[in-house]
Design a protein around this motif. Structure first.
Motif, PDB file in Angstrom:
ATOM      1  N   ARG A   1       0.812  -1.215   0.000  1.00  0.00           N
ATOM      2  CA  ARG A   1       0.000   0.000   0.000  1.00  0.00           C
ATOM      3  C   ARG A   1       0.850   1.272   0.000  1.00  0.00           C
ATOM      4  O   ARG A   1       0.486   2.255  -0.654  1.00  0.00           O
ATOM      5  N   ALA A   2       1.983   1.285   0.724  1.00  0.00           N
ATOM      6  CA  ALA A   2       2.801   2.501   0.785  1.00  0.00           C
ATOM      7  C   ALA A   2       3.338   2.865  -0.593  1.00  0.00           C
ATOM      8  O   ALA A   2       3.368   4.039  -0.975  1.00  0.00           O
ATOM      9  N   GLN A   3       3.738   1.869  -1.356  1.00  0.00           N
ATOM     10  CA  GLN A   3       4.294   2.122  -2.686  1.00  0.00           C
ATOM     11  C   GLN A   3       3.201   2.530  -3.664  1.00  0.00           C
ATOM     12  O   GLN A   3       3.396   3.431  -4.487  1.00  0.00           O
ATOM     13  N   LEU A   4       2.035   1.884  -3.574  1.00  0.00           N
ATOM     14  CA  LEU A   4       0.954   2.191  -4.505  1.00  0.00           C
ATOM     15  C   LEU A   4       0.284   3.515  -4.192  1.00  0.00           C
ATOM     16  O   LEU A   4      -0.278   4.154  -5.082  1.00  0.00           O
ATOM     17  N   ALA A   5       0.309   3.939  -2.926  1.00  0.00           N
ATOM     18  CA  ALA A   5      -0.343   5.191  -2.549  1.00  0.00           C
ATOM     19  C   ALA A   5       0.528   6.406  -2.856  1.00  0.00           C
ATOM     20  O   ALA A   5       0.057   7.529  -2.725  1.00  0.00           O
TER      21      ALA A   5
ATOM     22  N   ALA B   1       7.265   6.434  -6.035  1.00  0.00           N
ATOM     23  CA  ALA B   1       7.593   5.200  -6.745  1.00  0.00           C
ATOM     24  C   ALA B   1       8.335   5.500  -8.052  1.00  0.00           C
ATOM     25  O   ALA B   1       9.221   4.736  -8.464  1.00  0.00           O
ATOM     26  N   TRP B   2       7.974   6.623  -8.702  1.00  0.00           N
ATOM     27  CA  TRP B   2       8.674   7.015  -9.942  1.00  0.00           C
ATOM     28  C   TRP B   2      10.134   7.331  -9.631  1.00  0.00           C
ATOM     29  O   TRP B   2      11.043   6.915 -10.353  1.00  0.00           O
ATOM     30  N   TYR B   3      10.378   8.075  -8.546  1.00  0.00           N
ATOM     31  CA  TYR B   3      11.756   8.378  -8.170  1.00  0.00           C
ATOM     32  C   TYR B   3      12.502   7.109  -7.773  1.00  0.00           C
ATOM     33  O   TYR B   3      13.677   6.934  -8.108  1.00  0.00           O
TER      34      TYR B   3
ATOM     35  N   VAL C   1      11.131  -6.840  -8.372  1.00  0.00           N
ATOM     36  CA  VAL C   1      12.078  -5.798  -8.766  1.00  0.00           C
ATOM     37  C   VAL C   1      11.603  -4.430  -8.277  1.00  0.00           C
ATOM     38  O   VAL C   1      12.381  -3.623  -7.743  1.00  0.00           O
ATOM     39  N   GLN C   2      10.293  -4.142  -8.437  1.00  0.00           N
ATOM     40  CA  GLN C   2       9.751  -2.860  -8.007  1.00  0.00           C
ATOM     41  C   GLN C   2       9.852  -2.702  -6.493  1.00  0.00           C
ATOM     42  O   GLN C   2      10.145  -1.605  -5.988  1.00  0.00           O
ATOM     43  N   ARG C   3       9.621  -3.796  -5.758  1.00  0.00           N
ATOM     44  CA  ARG C   3       9.766  -3.713  -4.294  1.00  0.00           C
ATOM     45  C   ARG C   3      11.219  -3.421  -3.919  1.00  0.00           C
ATOM     46  O   ARG C   3      11.473  -2.691  -2.951  1.00  0.00           O
TER      47      ARG C   3
END
Length: 458
Positions: free
Chosen positions: A254-258, A263-265, A327-329
């Motif tokens: 949730r922290a990454q999606l919110a 997340a872009w940085y 990878v995103q995590r």
């Protein structure tokens, strides 16, 4: 030759069986599926227990009694309860699971005593209890059903009539079935009256011990001394909301999606850290970046638009392969591990990069990709460590997971001369000795590591 233990007092056995009568009667009726078969099992177990009670300490009587009751053949047969059966939800279970649930809800035994009565280990007994419960919407054992079973068992115990006097065969078995010839009634000699009173006192003590040991007795005592008034709660109201799988607050990421901007940085952390050094005027190969406009402000969304955007991001996230999500995590964790000042610096550079044209951004990525793989990976540690990483990678490139966080903390707090010492040690230390060097470094107090590094160079 060890003498056999003295048989228990018939009064103690009678008091014990009388104290268990309500629970044992309900247990046998539900387990057998028929009151008649339950009564027959209770009578048989009472005779056997009275004859064998002298083999066990008084504290083991409850466990041994339930073990004998479970060994009765009539209680091990599968039965289909009718609509009027007691505790119908429990009665529908298979015999083994039914017995395990009844030992807890009706007999009042804890997990260890119930598992011992069934001849099981405690984890196996607990797994049996979980498997006996239906599953809720989340696939977990339904705790509400367990509470309903417990309340139903308590109601049946409270409605049960008082136990009837014990049958004559039980007392005879406790005495070893010794039959004495009838004699004329004669008055007791006065010198023997004291033995009569001693016998009465022993019976009272035995009854008191059985009362205090049995769970029903302990519950009665706790009610006597309880100072808190207890009353039934009103019926529970309908829930205001139920589990929603689309709720971002319940999502593990949730922290990454919110925070899509963060997340872009995070995804471009290595590139931005490289640009933080390349855009420095002191750098030999400066990369020109446009100056960010102070008038640009992010568009404010209302609640409906934000909810729709979050739902869209969740759908896109779930559409990724497990490898890509991993990878995103990893990018997100590396971004969160940076110091707050480094994140502020990289956000400013990221805003300036987003103002470049597509062709200019492509050229920047190509120049970044022209570096070695070790250098590119080092920039994920941030602008400062990424700049020094090629010099110290040989010493810190491959470490155990248990050392990683402590070594990163050391490198982030290290002074420039400490980094220089690590770079020199990376070149002079053989590969097979680097793990021992890192372990010895971490063993030093934090305030003495710089001096220790300098000593290793001598």
């Amino acid at each position: 030759m060890t003498p056999s233990p003295a048989p228990p007092s018939p009064a103690a056995v009678a008091a014990f069986l009388r104290g268990l009568d309500k629970r044992a009667r309900l247990f046998a009726t539900v387990q057998a599926g028929d009151p008649g078969r339950g009564e027959h099992a209770l009578a048989a177990v009472a005779r056997v227990f009275a004859a064998e009670a002298g083999q066990w300490p008084l504290a083991q009587w409850p466990q041994q009694y339930w073990r004998l009751l479970l060994a009765t053949p009539s209680l091990r047969q599968a039965s289909m309860p009718d609509a009027s059966a007691l505790l119908p939800g429990v009665a529908r279970l298979p015999p083994a699971q039914r017995a395990g649930v009844l030992l807890h809800l009706v007999a009042g035994l804890d997990d260890e005593a119930a598992a011992a009565s069934l001849g099981l280990a405690v984890p196996a007994y607990q797994a049996m209890i979980r498997d006996s419960l239906p599953r809720n919407e989340l696939g977990q054992p339904d705790v509400d059903v367990w509470r309903a079973w417990r309340a139903a068992a308590q109601r049946e115990l409270e409605r049960a009539p008082a136990p009837a006097p014990l049958a004559r065969p039980v007392a005879e078995s406790a005495r070893g079935d010794r039959r004495l010839p009838k004699a004329k009634a004669e008055p007791l000699p006065s010198q023997d009256s004291r033995w009569l009173w001693l016998g009465v006192l022993a019976c009272v003590l035995a009854f008191s011990a059985a009362f205090f040991i049995h769970p029903a007795g302990r519950e009665t005592i706790s009610k006597w001394f309880a100072s808190i008034k207890r009353e039934a709660l009103p019926a529970a109201a309908a829930p205001k909301a139920r589990f929603d799988a689309g709720d971002i607050a319940l999502h593990p990421d949730r922290a990454q999606l919110a925070a899509p901007q963060e997340a872009w940085y995070a995804e471009r952390l290595a590139l931005l850290a490289w640009l933080a050094n390349a855009s420095d005027p002191a750098a030999a190969d400066a990369v020109p970046l446009p100056i960010a406009s102070a008038s640009e402000q992010p568009r404010v969304r209302d609640a409906a638009d934000e909810a729709a955007a979050i739902a869209q991001r969740v759908r896109q996230w779930e559409a990724l392969s497990p490898r890509m999500r991993g990878v995103q995590r990893g990018h997100w964790q590396a971004w969160q591990a940076l110091e707050a000042g480094e994140r502020v610096q990289l956000r400013g550079i990221g805003q300036r990069v987003r103002q470049l044209s597509g062709e200019e951004q492509r050229l920047l990525r190509e120049r970044f990709a022209a570096q070695t793989s070790d250098a590119r990976a080092g920039w994920r540690l941030g602008p400062r460590l990424g700049r020094d990483w090629p010099r110290i990678a040989a010493l810190f490139g491959y470490v155990d997971a248990a050392e990683r966080e402590r070594l990163l903390r050391f490198l982030r707090d290290a002074a420039p001369e400490d980094i220089d010492a690590c770079a020199r040690l990376a070149q002079s230390t053989p590969p097979e000795e680097r793990a021992a060097l890192r372990a010895e470094l971490l063993a030093q107090p934090a305030t003495q590591r710089g001096a220790w590094l300098q000593a290793q160079l001598q």
